[in-house]
Design a protein around this motif. Sequence first.
Motif, PDB file in Angstrom:
ATOM      1  N   TYR A 198      62.401  17.660  50.298  1.00  0.00           N
ATOM      2  CA  TYR A 198      62.423  16.811  49.090  1.00  0.00           C
ATOM      3  C   TYR A 198      61.403  17.230  48.038  1.00  0.00           C
ATOM      4  CZ  TYR A 198      64.778  13.974  52.579  1.00  0.00           C
ATOM      5  OH  TYR A 198      65.624  13.536  53.567  1.00  0.00           O
ATOM      6  N   ASP A 199      60.701  18.353  48.255  1.00  0.00           N
ATOM      7  CA  ASP A 199      59.608  18.703  47.345  1.00  0.00           C
ATOM      8  C   ASP A 199      60.053  19.199  45.973  1.00  0.00           C
ATOM      9  OD1 ASP A 199      60.316  21.345  47.830  1.00  0.00           O
ATOM     10  OD2 ASP A 199      58.424  21.894  48.785  1.00  0.00           O
ATOM     11  N   ARG A 200      61.344  19.222  45.731  1.00  0.00           N
ATOM     12  CA  ARG A 200      61.851  19.531  44.385  1.00  0.00           C
ATOM     13  C   ARG A 200      61.627  18.342  43.450  1.00  0.00           C
ATOM     14  NH1 ARG A 200      61.480  23.952  46.083  1.00  0.00           N
ATOM     15  NH2 ARG A 200      63.135  25.431  46.424  1.00  0.00           N
ATOM     16  N   SER A 201      61.400  17.195  44.038  1.00  0.00           N
ATOM     17  CA  SER A 201      61.203  15.967  43.266  1.00  0.00           C
ATOM     18  C   SER A 201      59.726  15.757  42.944  1.00  0.00           C
ATOM     19  CB  SER A 201      61.699  14.773  44.081  1.00  0.00           C
ATOM     20  OG  SER A 201      61.199  13.572  43.548  1.00  0.00           O
ATOM     21  N   PRO A 202      59.391  15.637  41.651  1.00  0.00           N
ATOM     22  CA  PRO A 202      58.000  15.342  41.294  1.00  0.00           C
ATOM     23  C   PRO A 202      57.521  14.021  41.910  1.00  0.00           C
ATOM     24  CG  PRO A 202      59.244  16.027  39.359  1.00  0.00           C
ATOM     25  CD  PRO A 202      60.230  15.863  40.472  1.00  0.00           C
ATOM     26  N   LEU A 203      58.401  13.018  41.973  1.00  0.00           N
ATOM     27  CA  LEU A 203      58.039  11.726  42.552  1.00  0.00           C
ATOM     28  C   LEU A 203      57.650  11.883  44.026  1.00  0.00           C
ATOM     29  CD1 LEU A 203      57.792   8.643  42.441  1.00  0.00           C
ATOM     30  CD2 LEU A 203      60.262   8.517  42.866  1.00  0.00           C
ATOM     31  N   PHE A 204      58.421  12.652  44.766  1.00  0.00           N
ATOM     32  CA  PHE A 204      58.109  12.875  46.173  1.00  0.00           C
ATOM     33  C   PHE A 204      56.776  13.611  46.318  1.00  0.00           C
ATOM     34  CE2 PHE A 204      58.314  15.139  50.213  1.00  0.00           C
ATOM     35  CZ  PHE A 204      58.668  14.116  51.078  1.00  0.00           C
ATOM     36  N   ARG A 205      56.594  14.680  45.547  1.00  0.00           N
ATOM     37  CA  ARG A 205      55.341  15.459  45.626  1.00  0.00           C
ATOM     38  C   ARG A 205      54.132  14.594  45.289  1.00  0.00           C
ATOM     39  NH1 ARG A 205      58.254  19.247  42.693  1.00  0.00           N
ATOM     40  NH2 ARG A 205      56.942  18.845  40.879  1.00  0.00           N
ATOM     41  N   LEU A 206      54.235  13.784  44.217  1.00  0.00           N
ATOM     42  CA  LEU A 206      53.120  12.922  43.818  1.00  0.00           C
ATOM     43  C   LEU A 206      52.837  11.857  44.873  1.00  0.00           C
ATOM     44  CD1 LEU A 206      53.972  12.526  40.036  1.00  0.00           C
ATOM     45  CD2 LEU A 206      51.940  13.654  40.975  1.00  0.00           C
ATOM     46  N   SER A 207      53.878  11.335  45.492  1.00  0.00           N
ATOM     47  CA  SER A 207      53.705  10.320  46.534  1.00  0.00           C
ATOM     48  C   SER A 207      52.986  10.899  47.747  1.00  0.00           C
ATOM     49  CB  SER A 207      55.063   9.748  46.944  1.00  0.00           C
ATOM     50  OG  SER A 207      55.664   9.068  45.862  1.00  0.00           O
ATOM     51  N   VAL A 208      53.421  12.069  48.191  1.00  0.00           N
ATOM     52  CA  VAL A 208      52.774  12.727  49.337  1.00  0.00           C
ATOM     53  C   VAL A 208      51.315  13.048  48.996  1.00  0.00           C
ATOM     54  CG1 VAL A 208      52.747  14.812  50.768  1.00  0.00           C
ATOM     55  CG2 VAL A 208      54.908  13.614  50.323  1.00  0.00           C
ATOM     56  N   ALA A 209      51.074  13.541  47.801  1.00  0.00           N
ATOM     57  CA  ALA A 209      49.705  13.869  47.387  1.00  0.00           C
ATOM     58  C   ALA A 209      48.822  12.620  47.392  1.00  0.00           C
ATOM     59  CB  ALA A 209      49.710  14.520  46.004  1.00  0.00           C
ATOM     60  N   ALA A 210      49.336  11.510  46.902  1.00  0.00           N
ATOM     61  CA  ALA A 210      48.559  10.265  46.886  1.00  0.00           C
ATOM     62  C   ALA A 210      48.237   9.814  48.312  1.00  0.00           C
ATOM     63  CB  ALA A 210      49.325   9.171  46.146  1.00  0.00           C
ATOM     64  N   ALA A 211      49.216   9.881  49.196  1.00  0.00           N
ATOM     65  CA  ALA A 211      48.980   9.499  50.597  1.00  0.00           C
ATOM     66  C   ALA A 211      47.904  10.391  51.216  1.00  0.00           C
ATOM     67  CB  ALA A 211      50.281   9.592  51.392  1.00  0.00           C
ATOM     68  N   ARG A 212      47.999  11.671  50.963  1.00  0.00           N
ATOM     69  CA  ARG A 212      47.023  12.606  51.541  1.00  0.00           C
ATOM     70  C   ARG A 212      45.629  12.406  50.951  1.00  0.00           C
ATOM     71  NH1 ARG A 212      50.988  17.880  52.065  1.00  0.00           N
ATOM     72  NH2 ARG A 212      51.879  17.247  54.074  1.00  0.00           N
ATOM     73  N   ARG A 213      45.548  12.040  49.669  1.00  0.00           N
ATOM     74  CA  ARG A 213      44.238  11.751  49.068  1.00  0.00           C
ATOM     75  C   ARG A 213      43.537  10.622  49.814  1.00  0.00           C
ATOM     76  NH1 ARG A 213      46.714  12.451  44.245  1.00  0.00           N
ATOM     77  NH2 ARG A 213      46.982  10.233  43.890  1.00  0.00           N
ATOM     78  N   HIS A 214      44.308   9.717  50.373  1.00  0.00           N
ATOM     79  CA  HIS A 214      43.755   8.584  51.120  1.00  0.00           C
ATOM     80  C   HIS A 214      43.730   8.861  52.630  1.00  0.00           C
ATOM     81  CE1 HIS A 214      43.471   5.923  47.665  1.00  0.00           C
ATOM     82  NE2 HIS A 214      44.621   6.421  47.269  1.00  0.00           N
ATOM     83  N   ASN A 215      43.948  10.127  52.988  1.00  0.00           N
ATOM     84  CA  ASN A 215      43.923  10.554  54.395  1.00  0.00           C
ATOM     85  C   ASN A 215      44.889   9.769  55.271  1.00  0.00           C
ATOM     86  OD1 ASN A 215      41.904  12.585  54.059  1.00  0.00           O
ATOM     87  ND2 ASN A 215      40.410  10.928  53.881  1.00  0.00           N
TER      88      ASN A 215
END
Length: 142
Positions: free
Chosen positions: A33-50
């Motif tokens: 799903y990484d073609r989607s900016p929304l998906f990429r931003l969501s995963v990045a936000a989750a990872r920022r919060h470990n």
Amino acid sequence: MEATERQPSLARVAIVACTKQKRSTAAPAIELYDRSPLFRLSVAAARRHNLPVLVLSSKYGLVKPDTMLQPYEADLRRVSAGERSIWQATVAEQLRALIGNRGVKEVVCFAGPDFRRTLREVCKPLAIRVCTYPGWQQICDE
């Protein structure tokens, strides 16, 4: 994994919804799903919060990020109530298997209202709170 092996306890886990935009070939869920900016931003936000990330797919249900998935076209808004019920039961089963005995108290949801409603219903019997990521609307608007 052997039955005697203990899994680490998790207090919180992120569940990120699938998106319509997908790769055209099989890939791990986190990449499909990484073609989607929304998906990429969501995963990045989750990872920022470990937060450990799981992916909620409208075809495959709840999967680990490294689960290999084939591309597909599925929209739960266009399936019968019976098909939706079967999908929800599958997600409930997968949730119990993936996080049911791991001490999870909260699921941080990166998903639209239909998926959030399903997650609340399947998490309730396990006494797992479901909350929407506080910056979700901002991510959606980016």
